[in-house]
Scaffold this active site. Sequence first.
Site, PDB file in Angstrom:
ATOM      1  CG  ASP A 153     -45.059  17.161  11.720  1.00  0.00           C
ATOM      2  OD1 ASP A 153     -43.901  16.790  12.001  1.00  0.00           O
ATOM      3  OD2 ASP A 153     -45.385  18.361  11.665  1.00  0.00           O
ATOM      4  CD  GLU A 173     -46.701  19.903  17.658  1.00  0.00           C
ATOM      5  OE1 GLU A 173     -46.086  20.821  18.217  1.00  0.00           O
ATOM      6  OE2 GLU A 173     -46.206  19.205  16.750  1.00  0.00           O
ATOM      7  CD  GLU A 215     -42.302  17.484   7.543  1.00  0.00           C
ATOM      8  OE1 GLU A 215     -41.111  17.179   7.744  1.00  0.00           O
ATOM      9  OE2 GLU A 215     -42.686  18.002   6.454  1.00  0.00           O
ATOM     10  CG  HIS A 246     -34.783  22.353   8.988  1.00  0.00           C
ATOM     11  ND1 HIS A 246     -35.235  23.284   9.896  1.00  0.00           N
ATOM     12  CD2 HIS A 246     -35.587  21.274   9.129  1.00  0.00           C
ATOM     13  CE1 HIS A 246     -36.258  22.790  10.564  1.00  0.00           C
ATOM     14  NE2 HIS A 246     -36.503  21.562  10.112  1.00  0.00           N
ATOM     15  NE  ARG A 263     -37.713  16.019   2.003  1.00  0.00           N
ATOM     16  CZ  ARG A 263     -38.023  15.639   3.229  1.00  0.00           C
ATOM     17  NH1 ARG A 263     -39.106  16.116   3.805  1.00  0.00           N
ATOM     18  NH2 ARG A 263     -37.278  14.793   3.894  1.00  0.00           N
ATOM     19  CG  HIS A 278     -30.743  20.695   9.303  1.00  0.00           C
ATOM     20  ND1 HIS A 278     -30.524  19.556   8.564  1.00  0.00           N
ATOM     21  CD2 HIS A 278     -31.713  20.368  10.202  1.00  0.00           C
ATOM     22  CE1 HIS A 278     -31.326  18.601   8.980  1.00  0.00           C
ATOM     23  NE2 HIS A 278     -32.056  19.058   9.980  1.00  0.00           N
TER      24      HIS A 278
END
Length: 389
Positions: free
Chosen positions: A110, A132, A146, A223, A225, A256
Amino acid sequence: MVEARNPASTHANKKTILTLFGTRPEIIKLAPVIWALEKHSDIWRSVVVSSSQHTDLLRPFIRDLKINVDHDLAVMTPGQTPNAVLSRVVEAIEPIFLKEKPDLIIVQGDTTTATAGALAGFYARIPVAHVEAGLRTGDRYSPFPEEMNRRLISQLADLHFAATEENIKILLSEGIKKESIVLTGNPVVDALHHILKNSRCSETLTNFLESTKGKRLLVLTTHRRENFGQVMSSHLKALRKFTERHQDIELVFPVHPNPSVRAVVNSEFANIERIHCLDPLEYVDFLHLLSNAWLIASDSGGVQEEAPSLGKPLLVLRDTTERPEVLACGVGRLVGHSGERLGEMLEAAIDDQSWFDTVVKTKNPFGKGDAGERISSAISSYFATHKNS
């Protein structure tokens, strides 16, 4: 930028399969597919392209997974936006299509790189295969971007490699043709088993694990967003308080590199006893760390697949998941965005030995580690039924 090898020469009677990736999760999941294609080099000519959407995070994986890169698009720039990545990948890959003349393009997951590759393939009238396929949360903004990326890729792809039966149901409900969908399992399971079988962790991690022997390791990754800012801060506060209350807990956090993550970490975790903030780990070390965990807390999609593969209980630091199988099988529990709820769930885990016992015995919903070969076989079947395409 990753080092590129010289492109292979064109071979008559072989189909050229171009595999595109740009981030750490993509290379991990595509490595078993690339291995399977290159194992059958009498049938396929494999061309590997990196967008370098990630750079420093990507290089060690390319090396450790022994992937040879034919072309590097080198699109990474500081502070890049999804729009910028999308436009640069679409533009940069067009001359590679003209040179390599692929018969099929493989993208995974994604990411913006995957979306760009699928879009560019569609524009060039080259069939696209999506590894996937069929993951959905139902909320177009979570995870962002995503969720929308994978919906778009499903509309562009010609072949859909689904990890689970639930993914197949989702694709069918969206009007994807049944004959274009193949149940393969998730190749992350292939990669995980391969790495743990064929590698040892570094001396640094070995020493760390030895120094925390006898303690309960709580491994954290965060991590996403949508968790930046107050949500991440509340999660870290809850984790800090939990660690401070329990002397047998050692919290380990490979941080990260995103500045938005590091800012919160510096605020909440600075100089706290038994909280270990590490630089990003190479994947070999990361898997060995997870395999030694007592409990995992993460907002990562990949970790939701790795946890059941390792038999480790997981607190999912999100309010939605596109992998409901990890919840249905009992390995994962959805936390949401509340730090208070996370604190309650951490305390409950201390006293819930039955959860840990059940997780160890749970069948992995993401497959048994043969997805790469299943995907290679499905591609053979696709070309056998599209001989005149």
